[in-house]
Each structure stands twice: as C-alpha cells, then as structure tokens.
Design a protein around this motif. Structure first.
Motif, PDB file in Angstrom:
ATOM      1  N   ASP A  42       0.842  -1.342  -0.114  1.00  0.00           N
ATOM      2  CA  ASP A  42       0.136  -0.041   0.034  1.00  0.00           C
ATOM      3  C   ASP A  42       0.747   1.113  -0.054  1.00  0.00           C
ATOM      4  OD1 ASP A  42      -2.363  -1.751   0.063  1.00  0.00           O
ATOM      5  OD2 ASP A  42      -2.655  -1.232   2.055  1.00  0.00           O
ATOM      6  N   ALA A  45       2.424   1.772  -3.528  1.00  0.00           N
ATOM      7  CA  ALA A  45       1.164   2.145  -4.355  1.00  0.00           C
ATOM      8  C   ALA A  45       0.984   3.455  -4.191  1.00  0.00           C
ATOM      9  CB  ALA A  45       0.123   1.251  -4.414  1.00  0.00           C
ATOM     10  N   ASP A  46       0.721   4.004  -3.020  1.00  0.00           N
ATOM     11  CA  ASP A  46       0.533   5.207  -2.899  1.00  0.00           C
ATOM     12  C   ASP A  46       1.544   6.150  -3.410  1.00  0.00           C
ATOM     13  OD1 ASP A  46      -1.030   7.490  -1.787  1.00  0.00           O
ATOM     14  OD2 ASP A  46       0.622   7.420   0.020  1.00  0.00           O
ATOM     15  N   LEU A  48       3.739   5.715  -5.745  1.00  0.00           N
ATOM     16  CA  LEU A  48       3.610   5.627  -7.429  1.00  0.00           C
ATOM     17  C   LEU A  48       2.560   6.369  -7.752  1.00  0.00           C
ATOM     18  CD1 LEU A  48       4.518   1.693  -8.035  1.00  0.00           C
ATOM     19  CD2 LEU A  48       5.837   3.773  -8.481  1.00  0.00           C
ATOM     20  N   ARG A  49       1.393   6.561  -7.072  1.00  0.00           N
ATOM     21  CA  ARG A  49       0.503   7.193  -7.513  1.00  0.00           C
ATOM     22  C   ARG A  49       0.609   8.827  -7.355  1.00  0.00           C
ATOM     23  NH1 ARG A  49      -2.731   9.829  -4.790  1.00  0.00           N
ATOM     24  NH2 ARG A  49      -2.382   8.920  -2.811  1.00  0.00           N
ATOM     25  N   ARG A  50       1.337   9.004  -6.334  1.00  0.00           N
ATOM     26  CA  ARG A  50       1.561  10.276  -5.923  1.00  0.00           C
ATOM     27  C   ARG A  50       2.384  11.013  -7.069  1.00  0.00           C
ATOM     28  NH1 ARG A  50       3.947  10.777  -0.931  1.00  0.00           N
ATOM     29  NH2 ARG A  50       3.740   8.739  -0.653  1.00  0.00           N
ATOM     30  N   GLN A  51       3.516   9.970  -7.517  1.00  0.00           N
ATOM     31  CA  GLN A  51       4.368  10.422  -8.227  1.00  0.00           C
ATOM     32  C   GLN A  51       3.853  10.760  -9.798  1.00  0.00           C
ATOM     33  OE1 GLN A  51       7.618   7.238  -9.094  1.00  0.00           O
ATOM     34  NE2 GLN A  51       9.134   8.839  -9.822  1.00  0.00           N
ATOM     35  N   ALA A  52       2.917   9.944 -10.278  1.00  0.00           N
ATOM     36  CA  ALA A  52       2.260  10.051 -11.391  1.00  0.00           C
ATOM     37  C   ALA A  52       1.508  11.332 -11.354  1.00  0.00           C
ATOM     38  CB  ALA A  52       1.549   8.702 -11.599  1.00  0.00           C
ATOM     39  N   GLU A  53       0.684  11.383 -10.131  1.00  0.00           N
ATOM     40  CA  GLU A  53       0.087  12.904 -10.244  1.00  0.00           C
ATOM     41  C   GLU A  53       1.033  13.780 -10.411  1.00  0.00           C
ATOM     42  OE1 GLU A  53      -2.096  12.676  -6.646  1.00  0.00           O
ATOM     43  OE2 GLU A  53      -3.874  10.942  -7.362  1.00  0.00           O
TER      44      GLU A  53
END
Length: 62
Positions: A42, A45-46, A48-53
């Motif tokens: 988790d 994944a969080d 990676l999500r923040r990096q993509a955003e």
C-alpha cells in the motif's frame, strides 16, 4: 525488518521507530517484528500514485 527498510528506502532504525510511534503496523512473533506485506504494498502503491500525479501536473516542455 531489513526487507521492509529496503522496500521503503529507509533505514531499519526508521522502521523500528515508526513501529514504536504507531506509524507502521507490526506484530512481534518470537522476538521478531513482522510487518504485513499488504502495508508495504500500500505504501509503495501510494508513492507511485503520487509520483504519477505530480508528473501529470508538470508543464510539458517541448
């Protein structure tokens, strides 16, 4: 603990401190701390999500 520290790119001491502070869920089994793999998944994944955003918000320079 070493595996968790490597996966999160922090020191083992940071993981131990975060366990003591209640930031990382862990259970002590036969003298060793166990951190659920789902927690590590988790967190990664969080991140990676923040990096993509953040990347999506950057202006595109040609």
């Amino acid at each position: 603990m070493r595996e968790v520290a490597v996966a999160l790119n922090v020191s083992a001491m940071t993981v131990y401190r975060d366990i003591e502070d209640g930031k990382v869920p862990a259970t002590r089994i036969r003298g060793s701390w166990r951190v659920p793999a789902s927690y590590v998944d988790d967190v990664l994944a969080d991140a990676l999500r923040r990096q993509a955003e953040a990347k999506a918000r950057r202006p595109h320079v040609a």
